[in-house]
Design a protein around this motif. Sequence first.
Motif, PDB file in Angstrom:
ATOM      1  N   ALA A 140      40.535  44.297  47.074  1.00  0.00           N
ATOM      2  CA  ALA A 140      40.301  42.993  46.436  1.00  0.00           C
ATOM      3  C   ALA A 140      38.856  42.534  46.652  1.00  0.00           C
ATOM      4  O   ALA A 140      38.209  42.036  45.717  1.00  0.00           O
ATOM      5  N   THR A 141      38.344  42.709  47.867  1.00  0.00           N
ATOM      6  CA  THR A 141      36.958  42.343  48.162  1.00  0.00           C
ATOM      7  C   THR A 141      35.998  43.183  47.328  1.00  0.00           C
ATOM      8  O   THR A 141      35.025  42.673  46.775  1.00  0.00           O
ATOM      9  N   ASN A 142      36.299  44.472  47.222  1.00  0.00           N
ATOM     10  CA  ASN A 142      35.476  45.379  46.439  1.00  0.00           C
ATOM     11  C   ASN A 142      35.424  44.933  44.973  1.00  0.00           C
ATOM     12  O   ASN A 142      34.362  44.954  44.360  1.00  0.00           O
ATOM     13  N   GLN A 143      36.555  44.541  44.422  1.00  0.00           N
ATOM     14  CA  GLN A 143      36.589  44.117  43.021  1.00  0.00           C
ATOM     15  C   GLN A 143      35.758  42.852  42.811  1.00  0.00           C
ATOM     16  O   GLN A 143      35.047  42.726  41.813  1.00  0.00           O
ATOM     17  N   GLY A 144      35.824  41.930  43.780  1.00  0.00           N
ATOM     18  CA  GLY A 144      35.007  40.720  43.690  1.00  0.00           C
ATOM     19  C   GLY A 144      33.528  41.033  43.778  1.00  0.00           C
ATOM     20  O   GLY A 144      32.716  40.479  43.025  1.00  0.00           O
ATOM     21  N   ASP A 145      33.170  41.919  44.711  1.00  0.00           N
ATOM     22  CA  ASP A 145      31.770  42.316  44.866  1.00  0.00           C
ATOM     23  C   ASP A 145      31.263  43.025  43.611  1.00  0.00           C
ATOM     24  O   ASP A 145      30.133  42.801  43.174  1.00  0.00           O
ATOM     25  N   LEU A 146      32.107  43.866  43.035  1.00  0.00           N
ATOM     26  CA  LEU A 146      31.725  44.599  41.832  1.00  0.00           C
ATOM     27  C   LEU A 146      31.486  43.635  40.660  1.00  0.00           C
ATOM     28  O   LEU A 146      30.515  43.794  39.915  1.00  0.00           O
ATOM     29  N   ALA A 147      32.338  42.633  40.527  1.00  0.00           N
ATOM     30  CA  ALA A 147      32.152  41.632  39.463  1.00  0.00           C
ATOM     31  C   ALA A 147      30.844  40.867  39.669  1.00  0.00           C
ATOM     32  O   ALA A 147      30.099  40.621  38.712  1.00  0.00           O
ATOM     33  N   PHE A 148      30.552  40.509  40.930  1.00  0.00           N
ATOM     34  CA  PHE A 148      29.316  39.800  41.257  1.00  0.00           C
ATOM     35  C   PHE A 148      28.093  40.648  40.896  1.00  0.00           C
ATOM     36  O   PHE A 148      27.139  40.159  40.275  1.00  0.00           O
ATOM     37  N   VAL A 149      28.132  41.921  41.255  1.00  0.00           N
ATOM     38  CA  VAL A 149      26.997  42.812  40.982  1.00  0.00           C
ATOM     39  C   VAL A 149      26.832  43.023  39.474  1.00  0.00           C
ATOM     40  O   VAL A 149      25.716  43.015  38.958  1.00  0.00           O
ATOM     41  N   LYS A 150      27.940  43.169  38.757  1.00  0.00           N
ATOM     42  CA  LYS A 150      27.850  43.362  37.302  1.00  0.00           C
ATOM     43  C   LYS A 150      27.247  42.132  36.626  1.00  0.00           C
ATOM     44  O   LYS A 150      26.451  42.259  35.689  1.00  0.00           O
ATOM     45  N   ASP A 151      27.616  40.942  37.096  1.00  0.00           N
ATOM     46  CA  ASP A 151      27.022  39.715  36.553  1.00  0.00           C
ATOM     47  C   ASP A 151      25.518  39.706  36.795  1.00  0.00           C
ATOM     48  O   ASP A 151      24.732  39.337  35.906  1.00  0.00           O
ATOM     49  N   ASN A 152      25.108  40.113  37.999  1.00  0.00           N
ATOM     50  CA  ASN A 152      23.687  40.136  38.319  1.00  0.00           C
ATOM     51  C   ASN A 152      22.937  41.194  37.523  1.00  0.00           C
ATOM     52  O   ASN A 152      21.778  40.994  37.174  1.00  0.00           O
ATOM     53  N   ILE A 153      23.589  42.299  37.230  1.00  0.00           N
ATOM     54  CA  ILE A 153      22.970  43.326  36.384  1.00  0.00           C
ATOM     55  C   ILE A 153      22.703  42.751  34.998  1.00  0.00           C
ATOM     56  O   ILE A 153      21.610  42.916  34.441  1.00  0.00           O
ATOM     57  N   THR A 154      23.690  42.056  34.454  1.00  0.00           N
ATOM     58  CA  THR A 154      23.538  41.460  33.126  1.00  0.00           C
ATOM     59  C   THR A 154      22.418  40.420  33.118  1.00  0.00           C
ATOM     60  O   THR A 154      21.574  40.404  32.204  1.00  0.00           O
ATOM     61  N   ILE A 155      22.383  39.561  34.129  1.00  0.00           N
ATOM     62  CA  ILE A 155      21.338  38.539  34.215  1.00  0.00           C
ATOM     63  C   ILE A 155      19.967  39.195  34.314  1.00  0.00           C
ATOM     64  O   ILE A 155      19.007  38.771  33.650  1.00  0.00           O
ATOM     65  N   THR A 156      19.859  40.244  35.105  1.00  0.00           N
ATOM     66  CA  THR A 156      18.578  40.936  35.275  1.00  0.00           C
ATOM     67  C   THR A 156      18.150  41.617  33.976  1.00  0.00           C
ATOM     68  O   THR A 156      16.968  41.570  33.605  1.00  0.00           O
ATOM     69  N   GLU A 157      19.096  42.232  33.264  1.00  0.00           N
ATOM     70  CA  GLU A 157      18.769  42.861  31.978  1.00  0.00           C
ATOM     71  C   GLU A 157      18.240  41.824  30.989  1.00  0.00           C
ATOM     72  O   GLU A 157      17.250  42.060  30.290  1.00  0.00           O
ATOM     73  N   VAL A 158      18.886  40.664  30.939  1.00  0.00           N
ATOM     74  CA  VAL A 158      18.451  39.596  30.031  1.00  0.00           C
ATOM     75  C   VAL A 158      17.068  39.090  30.444  1.00  0.00           C
ATOM     76  O   VAL A 158      16.197  38.874  29.595  1.00  0.00           O
ATOM     77  N   SER A 159      16.855  38.934  31.744  1.00  0.00           N
ATOM     78  CA  SER A 159      15.556  38.459  32.233  1.00  0.00           C
ATOM     79  C   SER A 159      14.446  39.454  31.911  1.00  0.00           C
ATOM     80  O   SER A 159      13.350  39.051  31.509  1.00  0.00           O
ATOM     81  N   ILE A 160      14.727  40.740  32.082  1.00  0.00           N
ATOM     82  CA  ILE A 160      13.731  41.764  31.745  1.00  0.00           C
ATOM     83  C   ILE A 160      13.376  41.678  30.259  1.00  0.00           C
ATOM     84  O   ILE A 160      12.204  41.711  29.884  1.00  0.00           O
ATOM     85  N   ALA A 161      14.396  41.550  29.421  1.00  0.00           N
ATOM     86  CA  ALA A 161      14.164  41.461  27.972  1.00  0.00           C
ATOM     87  C   ALA A 161      13.355  40.216  27.627  1.00  0.00           C
ATOM     88  O   ALA A 161      12.434  40.274  26.792  1.00  0.00           O
ATOM     89  N   ARG A 162      13.669  39.110  28.268  1.00  0.00           N
ATOM     90  CA  ARG A 162      12.948  37.858  27.963  1.00  0.00           C
ATOM     91  C   ARG A 162      11.485  37.956  28.378  1.00  0.00           C
ATOM     92  O   ARG A 162      10.588  37.513  27.645  1.00  0.00           O
TER      93      ARG A 162
END
Length: 178
Positions: A140-162
């Motif tokens: 359960a902790t792993n799934q939460g951490d994975l969701a957090f990291v995936k959100d940060n990946i998306t935010i970073t991809e958008v920031s790089i593009a911007r």
Amino acid sequence: MAEVEPEKGVTVPKAKFIDDVDAYMAGKDPEGTLHEMQALYQQYKQIEQGLQQNRIRLGNKLPEIKRALDTVKLLCDKQGSGEELDMHFELTDSVYAKAKVKDAESVYLWLGANVMLEYPLGEALELLQTNHKNCKNNLATNQGDLAFVKDNITITEVSIARVYNWDVKKRKEEGEKK
């Protein structure tokens, strides 16, 4: 650009969404900023890969623990009844043995790293219940951490593009002025 998220199971720098690119890039080198963001992106991808491998390992471990727990529960229920049980147990991968078990008092459990220990039924039951609970919690902790990291990946991809688009726009404006 990054803050630490201490409430999660892993300490990962939290990606910051760039709302106003002009204000964010004031006085900064676009190439250096993009390089920093891409390095952070690579860190997130490495963390994501590690978490996915851990999730697979935990997912494979959970049914094994459950199967051992069910077997020990059965042996505990039948202990002292004098009833003989026909059991099939795994010797190695894909190799099983058949045995008749009567009034078992202990079991042998694989602990890993080629280590097997004998436990009385009560202790084995307690150990397996604890391991099962811990494995479920870790999953359960792993799934939460994975969701957090995936959100940060998306935010970073958008920031790089911007930032990249901001740099292209600035270069175009400078080219038109010349």
